[in-house]
Design a protein around this motif. Structure first.
Motif, PDB file in Angstrom:
ATOM      1  N   LYS A  70      10.568  12.757  48.695  1.00 49.13           N
ATOM      2  CA  LYS A  70       9.197  13.019  49.148  1.00 49.13           C
ATOM      3  C   LYS A  70       8.828  12.173  50.369  1.00 49.13           C
ATOM      4  N   LYS A 119      -2.108  13.356  47.057  1.00 55.04           N
ATOM      5  CA  LYS A 119      -1.975  13.089  45.617  1.00 55.04           C
ATOM      6  C   LYS A 119      -0.514  13.038  45.197  1.00 55.04           C
ATOM      7  N   SER A 120       0.326  13.764  45.925  1.00 60.25           N
ATOM      8  CA  SER A 120       1.753  13.838  45.606  1.00 60.25           C
ATOM      9  C   SER A 120       2.557  12.714  46.242  1.00 60.25           C
ATOM     10  N   SER A 125      -2.156  21.609  43.868  1.00 62.32           N
ATOM     11  CA  SER A 125      -1.247  21.268  42.783  1.00 62.32           C
ATOM     12  C   SER A 125      -0.185  20.247  43.202  1.00 62.32           C
ATOM     13  N   VAL A 126      -0.135  19.148  42.505  1.00 57.95           N
ATOM     14  CA  VAL A 126       0.912  18.147  42.719  1.00 57.95           C
ATOM     15  C   VAL A 126       2.264  18.747  42.326  1.00 57.95           C
ATOM     16  N   THR A 127       2.256  19.513  41.243  1.00 63.33           N
ATOM     17  CA  THR A 127       3.493  20.111  40.732  1.00 63.33           C
ATOM     18  C   THR A 127       4.222  20.892  41.824  1.00 63.33           C
ATOM     19  N   ASN A 128       3.502  21.742  42.546  1.00 63.82           N
ATOM     20  CA  ASN A 128       4.166  22.573  43.550  1.00 63.82           C
ATOM     21  C   ASN A 128       4.515  21.807  44.823  1.00 63.82           C
ATOM     22  N   CYS A 129       3.774  20.770  45.144  1.00 67.78           N
ATOM     23  CA  CYS A 129       4.178  19.912  46.282  1.00 67.78           C
ATOM     24  C   CYS A 129       5.507  19.241  45.962  1.00 67.78           C
ATOM     25  N   LEU A 130       5.632  18.715  44.761  1.00 65.06           N
ATOM     26  CA  LEU A 130       6.871  18.047  44.367  1.00 65.06           C
ATOM     27  C   LEU A 130       8.013  19.050  44.182  1.00 65.06           C
ATOM     28  N   GLY A 181      -3.665  17.765  48.257  1.00 63.72           N
ATOM     29  CA  GLY A 181      -2.469  18.005  47.442  1.00 63.72           C
ATOM     30  C   GLY A 181      -1.299  17.141  47.883  1.00 63.72           C
ATOM     31  N   LYS A 238      -2.808  25.354  45.120  1.00 63.89           N
ATOM     32  CA  LYS A 238      -3.115  24.098  45.810  1.00 63.89           C
ATOM     33  C   LYS A 238      -4.503  23.619  45.398  1.00 63.89           C
TER      34      LYS A 238
END
Length: 179
Positions: A108, A127-128, A93-98, A124, A91
């Motif tokens: 989302k 940003k996501s 991390s946008v990748t892991n939120c998505l 995070g 965290k």
């Protein structure tokens, strides 16, 4: 500029949230942080947290734990809870939120992140493009020392409190007191 750090809601604890209201508003999944959000850092789940997750699931909401902890720590926490998880999440991390949203098989716009850290959980999520709820971080009663990051968070929270247009953006999610 600081708005990317502002939560959509700010509540006392995970027990202050009206999860039925979240469901009525169209949310279908909750991404939770663990440490100092659900329990004190490093602690196992409690009976109250286990019951909270059962209530949340009975409402129809999916859950996922997004944690920077090891898989061993997360699995130990989930001993009595049926929930998806992502460990070593890195965290904010946008990748892991998505990825969390994808794992819950929701959009989302149907997800909300609940955490205690502005610079990790809230940033995070924001940003996501995922709504965020900040809970007051859990402290032990006699704990006086807090880290540099927590002091910086205090400054962001003061500015957030002054900027009313960023508060209560989800609206009406605070659990009503019953007497």
């Amino acid at each position: 500029m600081l708005k990317v750090f502002y939560p959509h809601e700010y509540v006392e604890s995970v027990f202050s949230i009206d999860y039925n209201s979240l469901y009525r508003k169209g949310y279908r999944g909750i991404i939770f942080d663990i440490d100092n959000t659900l329990v004190h850092h490093g602690e196992d789940s409690t009976k109250e947290i286990d019951e909270l997750f059962q209530t949340i699931h009975n409402i129809g909401l999916k859950t996922l734990l997004l944690s920077d902890n090891t898989e061993e720590r997360v699995k130990k926490f989930l001993k009595n809870i049926d929930s998806l998880y992502i460990h070593d999440a890195k965290k904010p991390s946008v990748t892991n939120c998505l990825k969390a949203v994808e794992m819950m098989n929701i959009k989302k716009e149907e997800a909300v992140v609940i955490g205690d850290q502005i610079f990790r959980d809230i940033y995070g999520a924001n940003k996501s493009g995922i709504d965020s709820i900040l809970v007051k971080y859990m402290r032990y009663q006699n704990e006086t020392k807090i880290g540099i990051r927590r002091n910086a968070e205090k400054i962001v929270l003061k500015l957030y409190e002054l900027n009313k247009s960023y508060q209560n953006r989800i609206g009406d999610i605070h659990k009503k007191e019953t007497i």
